[in-house]
Design a protein around this motif. Sequence first.
Motif, PDB file in Angstrom:
ATOM      1  N   LYS A 138     -19.898  22.150  24.051  1.00 47.56           N
ATOM      2  CA  LYS A 138     -21.194  21.658  23.525  1.00 47.56           C
ATOM      3  C   LYS A 138     -21.916  22.752  22.749  1.00 47.56           C
ATOM      4  N   LEU A 139     -21.896  23.969  23.293  1.00 46.25           N
ATOM      5  CA  LEU A 139     -22.580  25.073  22.625  1.00 46.25           C
ATOM      6  C   LEU A 139     -21.941  25.358  21.261  1.00 46.25           C
TER       7      LEU A 139
ATOM      8  N   VAL B 213     -23.030  22.581  18.697  1.00 45.97           N
ATOM      9  CA  VAL B 213     -24.358  22.716  18.076  1.00 45.97           C
ATOM     10  C   VAL B 213     -24.532  24.074  17.384  1.00 45.97           C
TER      11      VAL B 213
ATOM     12  N   ALA C  73     -24.533  27.060  18.691  1.00 43.33           N
ATOM     13  CA  ALA C  73     -25.368  28.015  19.430  1.00 43.33           C
ATOM     14  C   ALA C  73     -24.599  29.281  19.800  1.00 43.33           C
ATOM     15  N   VAL C  74     -23.256  29.203  19.811  1.00 45.60           N
ATOM     16  CA  VAL C  74     -22.473  30.431  20.047  1.00 45.60           C
ATOM     17  C   VAL C  74     -21.412  30.582  18.958  1.00 45.60           C
TER      18      VAL C  74
END
Lengths: 252, 308
Positions: free
Chosen positions: A245-246, A249, A251-252
Amino acid sequence: MKVLVPVKRVIDYNVKVRVKADGSGVDLANVKMSMNPFDEIAVEEAIRLKEAGKADEIIAVSIGVKQSQETLRTALAMGTDRAILVIAADDVHTDIEPLAVAKILAKIVEEEQPGLVLCGKQAIDNDMNATGQMVSALLGWSQATFASKLEIDGDHANVTREVDGGLQTIKVKMPAIVTVDLRLNEPRYASLPNIMKAKKKPMDEKTAADYGVDCAPRLEVVKTSEPAERAAGIKVGSVDELVAKLKEVGAV
Amino acid sequence: MAVLLLAEVNDGELALDATAKAVTAAKSLGDVTALCVGATAAAAAEAAAKIDGVAKVLCAEDASLGHRLAEATAALIVSLAGDYEHIVAPATTDAKNILPRVAALLDVMVLTDVSGVVDGSTFERPIYAGNAIQTVKSADATKVISFRTSTFDAAGSQDAAPVENISATDNPGLSEWVEDKVAESDRPELTSAGVVVSGGRGIGSEENFAMIEKLADKLGAAVGASRAAVDSGFAPNDWQVGQTGKVVAPDLYIAVGISGAIQHLAGMKDSKVIVAINKDEEAPIFQVADFGLVADLFDAVPELTEKL
């Protein structure tokens, strides 16, 4: 040495704050009120100074509505010697601004001549973080804010301060204003016998007019609103799913 | 109308991120003059001159202005105040120490932690630990304001604005510096980090915080802590995220073993993506988390560190 400790009556820190529907402020009618937590730490520190023989009298002061006498009784029950109540408002929703509070405190300092003023670093209602610095400015005294350690040594004090990036120790000339941070001490609870005894301790009642201070606000409250709500997201079932999920989006 | 902005200078070095964010907030109020003060401040002044929106820099170097002492810096600002309608700074511990003193000396109220500018005299600021937002209109001639940096983007760069050297005012000599205990760290600064990994009471001990630090280092993140973790002695106070600590808004915030007390949420709820790892599925932190993982943190954190 006399120590002056200003205390503020604020909404109890465990109470959920509700903004009034008309946007005029936060609803304070019929909610639990307590002493500002940072001020409790200041009261505790003053009592410890007295217990250590560094202070001989502690005066608690509260400026606000008449009900602030309950907050002063708490300070007396903890161990302060006497109290001064300065009535500056009738409505519990009226917040006296730090500038006016500082002006009244400066007048009380002139009368009482304490060697030290110990304040909480901020009140948890208006979150201003200003009163101590303002009293210091008006008196031309030295200031040490956000204290996590205080050592009085004759004509000066060594104060360790919580600052961005770590700790700073400064040496300030006495008399001084010290505002206290969370880790300075853990305040005591008032025992039942002390609560009973506190009822007999002296409490002077004054008004803002007695000190010739105009408490008219400089800041007009245009409106008070609820902060934007953050929508709850989803629960993931595993670390793998979380990592996926990260990445999804970005985010990582 | 003119704005005097107290730049954040630590040991002669400009805290660029905090200062540039305050410049963004200040630009709409008028021409910004940045003031750099310190025992040494020339290098900071040069850096501040290159922040987009700074029209001019004043540089004051004097031993009395070093080490964050409030009295001398406040006296200097007051001596300059006549030329400005707004006196502003990023809401750092230094500015919080200095600005209310300046305001009282000018007989005006201070506006701390301002999160929004409505117009030249109307501002928004959080109250009650961020549980309400108050809009206030100042009736004072001079507005003294600290800006909450997490709600403004940092201003970009420009060709250097002119720098003018000024002298300090007389040192009132009320306080002197003894020592600093600065936490040595290669990690990014908490309030400007793109990623923050925070631990709460659930971490259980100071030793166990190493697990949080390991995850943070893997992500190039800053390390944070809840007040409960700080009060329990697991983490130093300058790691504290929350109303009584620092307010952060990184791109990614990972809360580990944090239940989500109101005062903590006030310090991180503006983060872009929030991840919560907690074994209690009823924990309030999950109500603000984009991705919640109900798991034992002692299993999940090492696994996450490995798989990222």
